[in-house]
Design a protein around this motif. Structure first.
Motif, short mmCIF file in Angstrom:
data_model
loop_
_atom_site.label_atom_id
_atom_site.label_comp_id
_atom_site.label_asym_id
_atom_site.label_seq_id
_atom_site.Cartn_x
_atom_site.Cartn_y
_atom_site.Cartn_z
N PHE A 7 23.86 18.08 -20.84
CA PHE A 7 24.81 18.11 -21.96
C PHE A 7 25.45 16.73 -22.14
O PHE A 7 25.84 16.10 -21.15
N ASP A 8 25.58 16.31 -23.38
CA ASP A 8 26.48 15.22 -23.74
C ASP A 8 27.91 15.75 -23.52
O ASP A 8 28.11 16.95 -23.32
N ILE A 9 28.92 14.87 -23.52
CA ILE A 9 30.31 15.37 -23.37
C ILE A 9 31.06 15.43 -24.71
O ILE A 9 31.45 16.50 -25.18
N ASP A 10 31.24 14.26 -25.33
CA ASP A 10 32.15 14.16 -26.49
C ASP A 10 31.54 14.81 -27.73
O ASP A 10 30.41 14.50 -28.12
N ASN A 11 32.28 15.71 -28.33
CA ASN A 11 31.84 16.51 -29.48
C ASN A 11 30.71 17.49 -29.13
O ASN A 11 30.06 18.05 -30.01
N THR A 12 30.47 17.68 -27.83
CA THR A 12 29.47 18.65 -27.37
C THR A 12 30.12 19.67 -26.42
O THR A 12 29.83 20.86 -26.49
N LEU A 13 31.02 19.18 -25.56
CA LEU A 13 31.74 20.11 -24.66
C LEU A 13 33.14 20.40 -25.21
O LEU A 13 33.75 21.41 -24.85
N GLY A 182 23.16 17.75 -27.48
CA GLY A 182 24.17 16.79 -27.89
C GLY A 182 24.41 16.85 -29.38
O GLY A 182 23.63 17.44 -30.14
N ASP A 183 25.51 16.23 -29.83
CA ASP A 183 25.89 16.26 -31.25
C ASP A 183 25.35 15.08 -32.03
O ASP A 183 25.18 15.16 -33.25
N ASP A 184 25.11 13.97 -31.35
CA ASP A 184 24.81 12.72 -32.05
C ASP A 184 23.30 12.58 -32.30
O ASP A 184 22.50 12.56 -31.36
N ASN A 187 22.06 8.87 -30.76
CA ASN A 187 22.21 8.70 -29.31
C ASN A 187 21.57 9.83 -28.52
O ASN A 187 20.88 9.59 -27.53
N ASP A 188 21.83 11.06 -28.95
CA ASP A 188 21.37 12.22 -28.17
C ASP A 188 19.97 12.68 -28.56
O ASP A 188 19.10 12.81 -27.71
N MET A 189 19.77 12.94 -29.85
CA MET A 189 18.51 13.58 -30.27
C MET A 189 17.35 12.58 -30.32
O MET A 189 16.29 12.83 -29.78
MG LIG Z 1 28.80 13.17 -28.39
#
Ligand SMILES: [Mg+2]
Length: 243
Positions: A7-13, A182-184, A187-189
């Motif tokens: 998991f990403d943290i910011d805007n994901t958790l 993740g949300d981004d 960066n994430d996807m």
């Molecule tokens: Mg994030």
């Protein structure tokens, strides 16, 4: 077979978009009280400090996230004393943000379900280690985390492949055994996809730019609410991935 979910943290958790605004407002109020600066000027200065530090360091250097460095720049630029204010400002921002964090709906139940199925839980985040450790503790989910990776520790930022390879190395698994949530979009996807992981997009805090890039990337697995991940038969669904 899926062996780990990162998991990403910011805007994901938790909702970073709202809490970072509250942090910036607290920063501005501190400047108003201690320096007689207008709230507007302080908020503009905080944004300008972000741009200036990022321009100087480049986005590949995880230190650009450091709010203490950003506060230091803000003060030096105005000829204001860095002691004690740089540390006070950085802590005012972070303490306000952290105090207002709430774990996303259904997340704890999902972590519990993954744990019960023997799936390893990782964290993969762009940011300085100190504050990301504190966020996980404050969210009350540290007992679920098997593997913590910050970009400061990895010396590489998402979406670059070395970040994701470093996380896989720590987990001791191959890329196709790992889901990344993740949300981004970039960066994430894009990062997780490029590293061969299964990208699953967490949508509640994503923006319009994310939506466009997600279409281009052809990432089709998404989670709109963590509650949808727990199935009535005890299974887990992460987009189209069944566990
Ligand atoms: Mg994030």
């Amino acid at each position: 077979m899926i062996k780990a979910v990162i998991f990403d943290i910011d805007n994901t958790l938790y909702d970073f978009s709202t809490t970072t605004k509250l942090g910036a407002e607290a920063f501005a109020r501190y400047c108003n009280v201690h320096f007689g600066m207008s709230i507007d000027e302080a908020e503009r200065g905080w944004k300008e400090a972000y741009d200036a530090v990022m321009d100087r360091m480049g986005m590949e250097n995880p230190a650009y996230h450091n709010r203490l460095v950003r506060s230091q720049y803000f003060l030096e630029k105005r000829g204001l004393p860095v002691f004690p204010h740089a540390m006070e400002l950085a802590m005012t921002y972070w303490n306000t943000l952290i105090r207002n964090m709430k774990v996303e709906e259904g997340l704890v139940e999902l972590l519990e379900a993954l744990k019960n199925k023997g799936i390893k839980i990782g964290i993969g985040t762009n940011m300085t280690a100190f504050v990301q450790f504190e966020k996980i503790r404050a969210l009350g989910i540290s007992q679920y985390v098997d593997c913590m990776v910050t970009s400061e520790e990895a010396a590489a930022e998402k979406p670059t492949k070395p970040f994701f390879d470093y996380a896989l190395g720590k987990l001791g698994i191959s890329c196709d055994e790992c889901v990344f949530i993740g949300d981004d979009a970039k960066n994430d996807m894009q990062g997780a996809k490029g590293a061969g992981m299964i990208p699953v997009w967490y949508t509640p805090h994503a923006g319009e730019a994310d939506r466009r890039l997600i279409e281009e990337l052809k990432v089709t697995d998404r989670i709109d609410n963590y509650r949808e991940c727990i199935l009535s038969d005890g299974g887990i669904r992460l987009g189209s991935v069944r566990i």
